[in-house]
Write a protein that holds these residues in place. Structure first.
Motif, PDB file in Angstrom:
ATOM      1  N   UNK A 152      -1.589   1.317   2.705  1.00  0.00           N
ATOM      2  CA  UNK A 152      -0.507   1.566   3.673  1.00  0.00           C
ATOM      3  C   UNK A 152      -0.642   2.925   4.365  1.00  0.00           C
ATOM      4  N   UNK A 153      -1.706   3.669   4.028  1.00  0.00           N
ATOM      5  CA  UNK A 153      -2.011   4.919   4.723  1.00  0.00           C
ATOM      6  C   UNK A 153      -0.894   5.955   4.578  1.00  0.00           C
ATOM      7  N   UNK A 154      -0.332   6.056   3.365  1.00  0.00           N
ATOM      8  CA  UNK A 154       0.768   6.982   3.104  1.00  0.00           C
ATOM      9  C   UNK A 154       0.526   7.747   1.807  1.00  0.00           C
ATOM     10  N   UNK A 155       1.074   8.949   1.722  1.00  0.00           N
ATOM     11  CA  UNK A 155       1.133   9.682   0.456  1.00  0.00           C
ATOM     12  C   UNK A 155       2.461   9.326  -0.199  1.00  0.00           C
ATOM     13  N   UNK A 156       2.392   8.910  -1.468  1.00  0.00           N
ATOM     14  CA  UNK A 156       3.579   8.442  -2.183  1.00  0.00           C
ATOM     15  C   UNK A 156       3.665   9.116  -3.548  1.00  0.00           C
ATOM     16  N   UNK A 157       4.870   9.174  -4.098  1.00  0.00           N
ATOM     17  CA  UNK A 157       5.062   9.663  -5.458  1.00  0.00           C
ATOM     18  C   UNK A 157       4.720   8.541  -6.426  1.00  0.00           C
ATOM     19  N   UNK A 158       4.031   8.911  -7.514  1.00  0.00           N
ATOM     20  CA  UNK A 158       3.698   7.938  -8.545  1.00  0.00           C
ATOM     21  C   UNK A 158       4.026   8.522  -9.913  1.00  0.00           C
ATOM     22  N   UNK A 159       4.408   7.650 -10.834  1.00  0.00           N
ATOM     23  CA  UNK A 159       4.779   8.093 -12.176  1.00  0.00           C
ATOM     24  C   UNK A 159       3.574   8.206 -13.099  1.00  0.00           C
ATOM     25  N   UNK A 160       2.536   7.418 -12.837  1.00  0.00           N
ATOM     26  CA  UNK A 160       1.319   7.415 -13.647  1.00  0.00           C
ATOM     27  C   UNK A 160       0.115   7.435 -12.722  1.00  0.00           C
ATOM     28  N   UNK A 161      -0.970   8.001 -13.205  1.00  0.00           N
ATOM     29  CA  UNK A 161      -2.176   8.142 -12.372  1.00  0.00           C
ATOM     30  C   UNK A 161      -2.675   6.831 -11.771  1.00  0.00           C
ATOM     31  N   UNK A 162      -2.651   5.763 -12.506  1.00  0.00           N
ATOM     32  CA  UNK A 162      -3.227   4.505 -12.017  1.00  0.00           C
ATOM     33  C   UNK A 162      -2.158   3.483 -11.630  1.00  0.00           C
ATOM     34  N   UNK A 163      -0.993   3.973 -11.295  1.00  0.00           N
ATOM     35  CA  UNK A 163       0.094   3.095 -10.873  1.00  0.00           C
ATOM     36  C   UNK A 163      -0.201   2.532  -9.484  1.00  0.00           C
ATOM     37  N   UNK A 164       0.288   1.325  -9.195  1.00  0.00           N
ATOM     38  CA  UNK A 164       0.136   0.787  -7.841  1.00  0.00           C
ATOM     39  C   UNK A 164       1.064   1.526  -6.873  1.00  0.00           C
ATOM     40  N   UNK A 165       0.808   1.375  -5.622  1.00  0.00           N
ATOM     41  CA  UNK A 165       1.628   2.012  -4.593  1.00  0.00           C
ATOM     42  C   UNK A 165       3.055   1.473  -4.668  1.00  0.00           C
ATOM     43  N   UNK A 166       4.053   2.350  -4.754  1.00  0.00           N
ATOM     44  CA  UNK A 166       5.438   1.877  -4.799  1.00  0.00           C
ATOM     45  C   UNK A 166       5.928   1.324  -3.453  1.00  0.00           C
ATOM     46  N   UNK A 167       5.209   1.605  -2.374  1.00  0.00           N
ATOM     47  CA  UNK A 167       5.608   1.101  -1.050  1.00  0.00           C
ATOM     48  C   UNK A 167       5.068  -0.288  -0.782  1.00  0.00           C
ATOM     49  N   UNK A 168       3.753  -0.458  -0.991  1.00  0.00           N
ATOM     50  CA  UNK A 168       3.141  -1.728  -0.591  1.00  0.00           C
ATOM     51  C   UNK A 168       2.543  -2.513  -1.754  1.00  0.00           C
ATOM     52  N   UNK A 169       2.503  -1.899  -2.945  1.00  0.00           N
ATOM     53  CA  UNK A 169       1.937  -2.576  -4.111  1.00  0.00           C
ATOM     54  C   UNK A 169       0.424  -2.496  -4.192  1.00  0.00           C
ATOM     55  N   UNK A 170      -0.193  -1.812  -3.249  1.00  0.00           N
ATOM     56  CA  UNK A 170      -1.652  -1.688  -3.229  1.00  0.00           C
ATOM     57  C   UNK A 170      -2.183  -0.927  -4.433  1.00  0.00           C
ATOM     58  N   UNK A 171      -3.409  -1.270  -4.822  1.00  0.00           N
ATOM     59  CA  UNK A 171      -4.027  -0.643  -5.992  1.00  0.00           C
ATOM     60  C   UNK A 171      -5.062   0.408  -5.620  1.00  0.00           C
ATOM     61  N   UNK A 172      -5.364   0.531  -4.340  1.00  0.00           N
ATOM     62  CA  UNK A 172      -6.380   1.511  -3.914  1.00  0.00           C
ATOM     63  C   UNK A 172      -5.698   2.848  -3.643  1.00  0.00           C
TER      64      UNK A 172
END
Length: 113
Positions: A76-96
């Motif tokens: 989704x081309x965004x910087x997002x907050x994550x709770x864990x290093x390998x968490x999926x994107x909270x915005x789009x669910x992406x794993x990259x």
């Protein structure tokens, strides 16, 4: 326990600040610690009390401010907050995701006299 060496570095930084700014006592230290900094806060608190004995920060209050981890999402081309290093994107669910924040430990401010 690397938290002891972190506290020793913290004391050195406070001593340098005291020399530069002309204060003799530290009453409160506020640290910002990133979620991915690898710092065990309880061990840091213990080390802080031990290392600060007999110094300008003996008896000082240690306030720890938790900073979130952040990552760049390639989907989704965004910087997002994550709770864990390998968490999926909270915005789009992406794993990259590429972690890009949350590893810092910074002195936010000192209350001195």
């Amino acid at each position: 326990m690397h938290e002891m060496s972190l506290c020793e570095s913290l004391l050195t930084a406070m001593e340098e600040a005291a020399q530069t700014n002309g204060f003799a006592k530290v009453r409160r230290v506020r640290l910002e610690i990133g979620r991915f900094a690898g710092v065990e806060v309880q061990a840091l608190r213990f080390g802080f009390d031990v290392v600060m004995r007999g110094s300008l920060a003996e008896g000082a209050e240690l306030v720890v401010i938790d900073r979130p981890g952040t990552a760049w999402c390639f989907d989704c081309d965004e910087t997002v907050e994550i709770a864990e290093r390998h968490a999926p994107c909270p915005r789009c669910g992406g794993a990259r995701m590429q972690a890009n924040g949350g590893t810092e430990m910074t002195i936010k401010d000192l209350e001195v006299e």
